[in-house]
Scaffold this active site. Structure first.
Site, PDB file in Angstrom:
ATOM      1  N   GLU A   1       0.864 -11.166  -0.561  1.00 39.44           N
ATOM      2  CA  GLU A   1       0.610  -9.880  -1.218  1.00 39.44           C
ATOM      3  C   GLU A   1       0.895 -10.039  -2.708  1.00 39.44           C
ATOM      4  O   GLU A   1       2.044 -10.227  -3.105  1.00 39.44           O
ATOM      5  CB  GLU A   1       1.490  -8.787  -0.622  1.00 39.44           C
ATOM      6  CG  GLU A   1       1.356  -7.438  -1.323  1.00 39.44           C
ATOM      7  CD  GLU A   1       2.383  -6.416  -0.860  1.00 39.44           C
ATOM      8  OE1 GLU A   1       2.759  -5.539  -1.669  1.00 39.44           O
ATOM      9  OE2 GLU A   1       2.837  -6.501   0.310  1.00 39.44           O
TER      10      GLU A   1
ATOM     11  N   ARG B   1       1.557  -5.358 -10.576  1.00 42.01           N
ATOM     12  CA  ARG B   1       2.644  -5.025 -11.495  1.00 42.01           C
ATOM     13  C   ARG B   1       2.512  -5.761 -12.818  1.00 42.01           C
ATOM     14  O   ARG B   1       3.305  -5.545 -13.728  1.00 42.01           O
ATOM     15  CB  ARG B   1       4.005  -5.362 -10.868  1.00 42.01           C
ATOM     16  CG  ARG B   1       4.293  -4.610  -9.576  1.00 42.01           C
ATOM     17  CD  ARG B   1       5.646  -5.001  -9.005  1.00 42.01           C
ATOM     18  NE  ARG B   1       5.846  -4.482  -7.669  1.00 42.01           N
ATOM     19  CZ  ARG B   1       6.895  -4.759  -6.908  1.00 42.01           C
ATOM     20  NH1 ARG B   1       7.833  -5.579  -7.378  1.00 42.01           N
ATOM     21  NH2 ARG B   1       7.007  -4.254  -5.704  1.00 42.01           N
TER      22      ARG B   1
ATOM     23  N   THR C   1       1.124  -2.742  -4.604  1.00 36.23           N
ATOM     24  CA  THR C   1       1.377  -1.748  -5.649  1.00 36.23           C
ATOM     25  C   THR C   1       0.068  -1.156  -6.169  1.00 36.23           C
ATOM     26  O   THR C   1      -0.121  -0.960  -7.366  1.00 36.23           O
ATOM     27  CB  THR C   1       2.193  -2.357  -6.817  1.00 36.23           C
ATOM     28  OG1 THR C   1       3.201  -3.236  -6.306  1.00 36.23           O
ATOM     29  CG2 THR C   1       2.908  -1.258  -7.604  1.00 36.23           C
TER      30      THR C   1
ATOM     31  N   LYS D   1       3.319   0.791   5.969  1.00 39.25           N
ATOM     32  CA  LYS D   1       4.422   0.131   5.278  1.00 39.25           C
ATOM     33  C   LYS D   1       5.620   1.082   5.272  1.00 39.25           C
ATOM     34  O   LYS D   1       5.471   2.274   4.994  1.00 39.25           O
ATOM     35  CB  LYS D   1       3.997  -0.201   3.841  1.00 39.25           C
ATOM     36  CG  LYS D   1       5.096  -0.757   2.948  1.00 39.25           C
ATOM     37  CD  LYS D   1       4.539  -1.028   1.555  1.00 39.25           C
ATOM     38  CE  LYS D   1       5.608  -1.531   0.603  1.00 39.25           C
ATOM     39  NZ  LYS D   1       5.053  -1.865  -0.730  1.00 39.25           N
TER      40      LYS D   1
END
Length: 321
Positions: A142, A146, A170, A232
Site C-alpha cells: 500500500e 502522503r 490515504t 479498514k
C-alpha cells in the site's frame, strides 16, 4: 533585454508593442484585443489568458504577463488547441495494466496477511523497496498519497515489479482515485469513509477499503447502498485494538476488517488470529530509517528479512483461527 514577467519559469520574451493606456483598457474591457501568448503562439483575449492561468498565478502577475510578454499580432492566427481546454495540464502516461477484479485483489490481500503501509519520499526507492518486500514474501504493498511522488511510485512499481499487487493509501478524493487507478493501483484505501470516493471506486471497478471505527460507521458503510463488507479498522490501537474487533465479530458477522494504525510485529498476531480480520497493515518493516539505510548502502536484504519475519508471524497466527 526583456524585463517582462516570467510565468512557470519560462524565459522572458520581448515586451509587446506599447499601446496608449486608455486604448488598451478599452480594448481589454470589450474583449476585442487579442495578443500572442509566447508559450504556444496562439492568439487570445486577456480574458482567455486570465482564465487559462487562473489558480496558478495571481491576477496582477497575469496582467503583467499580458502587458510584458504577449504581443499584438498583425494577422489573426488560429487559436492553439492547447488553450481550448482551460487550465489543461500535461498528464502522466496512464498505466496500460487492467484493474484486477475486486475478489481477486481481496484474496491477494488476505493471503498476504501483513500489508506494508509505505510512504515514498524518493521515487528511486519505490522499485527496490517493493522488490525486497516481494523477496521476503510480501507481494502486496500500500503506497500512501502522503507525498508528491506517490502516483509515480505506484506507476513504477506496477510496471517494474512483476507479481506485486499495488494499492493506493490515504486516498481522500475522487480525483485521487482516478490518479491512482490510472497509475496502476489495484485497490484504494482511505483513513475514513467518503461516499464520493466509494462511488468513484465503484465506477472504476476497483476495490475500496475505507476506514471505520464506530459501530455506526460500520452499519452505514456495510449496509444500504454501499454494502462494503471488507473494511479498514483505523486507527486500531487508539480505539480498543483487538478487543473492539472481537466485539464487532459478534454483531457484524458479515464484515471483515484490516486493522491499521499501531499494529506492530509484537501485536499483529492478536489481530490476524481473529476470525473477522483478513489482514493487518503496518509500517514497521518499511520504517523510514530502514529504507534510508538500504538506499544509501544499496543493500536491501534487511528489508527483505524484515518482511519475511513479519509474514511468518502473521501467517502463523492466522492458522490459529
Amino acid at each position: 533585454a526583456s524585463s517582462g514577467t516570467q510565468i512557470r519559469g519560462r524565459p522572458a520574451f520581448g515586451r509587446c508593442v506599447a499601446m496608449p493606456r486608455n486604448s488598451r483598457s478599452a480594448a481589454m474591457a470589450t474583449g476585442a484585443e487579442r495578443r500572442v501568448d509566447p508559450a504556444d503562439g496562439g492568439l487570445y483575449t486577456f480574458d482567455e489568458i486570465a482564465e487559462f492561468y487562473r489558480g496558478e498565478f495571481a491576477k496582477k502577475d497575469i496582467r503583467a504577463y499580458w502587458d510584458g510578454e504577449c504581443s499584438p499580432a498583425a494577422e489573426p492566427k488560429p487559436k492553439a488547441k492547447a488553450k481550448a481546454k482551460v487550465k489543461a495540464k500535461a498528464k502522466p502516461e496512464k498505466s496500460t495494466r487492467a484493474v484486477a477484479s475486486q475478489d481477486d485483489v481481496l484474496k491477494r490481500v488476505g493471503d498476504c496477511k501483513v500489508i506494508p503501509v509505505i510512504k515514498i519520499d524518493d521515487i528511486a526507492h519505490a522499485v527496490p523497496l517493493c522488490k525486497a518486500l516481494k523477496e521476503g514474501g510480501i507481494d502486496v504493498a500500500e503506497i500512501t498519497f502522503r507525498t508528491e511522488c506517490a502516483a509515480d511510485a505506484i506507476r513504477e512499481v506496477s510496471r517494474q515489479v512483476e507479481g506485486v499487487c499495488v494499492g493506493a493509501g490515504t486516498v481522500l478524493t475522487p480525483q485521487q482515485v482516478d490518479i491512482a487507478v490510472e497509475s496502476g493501483a489495484d485497490f484504494i484505501v482511505s483513513p475514513g469513509f467518503d461516499s464520493r470516493v466509494a462511488q468513484r471506486c465503484r465506477s472504476r471497478g476497483v476495490l475500496y477499503l475505507p476506514g471505520v471505527i464506530t459501530p455506526s460507521e460500520v452499519m452505514v458503510v456495510s449496509g444500504g447502498k454501499f454494502g462494503l463488507k471488507a473494511l479498514k479498522f483505523f486507527p486500531a490501537s487508539n480505539f480498543g485494538g483487538a478487543g473492539t474487533l472481537k466485539a464487532f465479530a459478534a454483531i457484524f458477522p458479515q464484515v471483515s476488517f484490516m486493522p491499521t494504525g499501531g499494529v506492530t510485529e509484537t501485536n499483529i498476531a492478536d489481530f490476524v488470529s481473529l476470525p473477522n480480520v483478513f489482514a493487518a497493515g503496518g509500517s514497521w518493516m518499511v520504517a523510514d530509517a530502514a529504507v534510508k539505510k538500504a538506499a544509501e548502502s544499496g543493500d536491501w536484504s534487511g528489508i527483505a528479512e524484515g518482511a519475511r519475519k513479519a509474514g511468518e508471524v502473521a501467517r502463523a497466527a492466522a492458522t490459529k483461527k
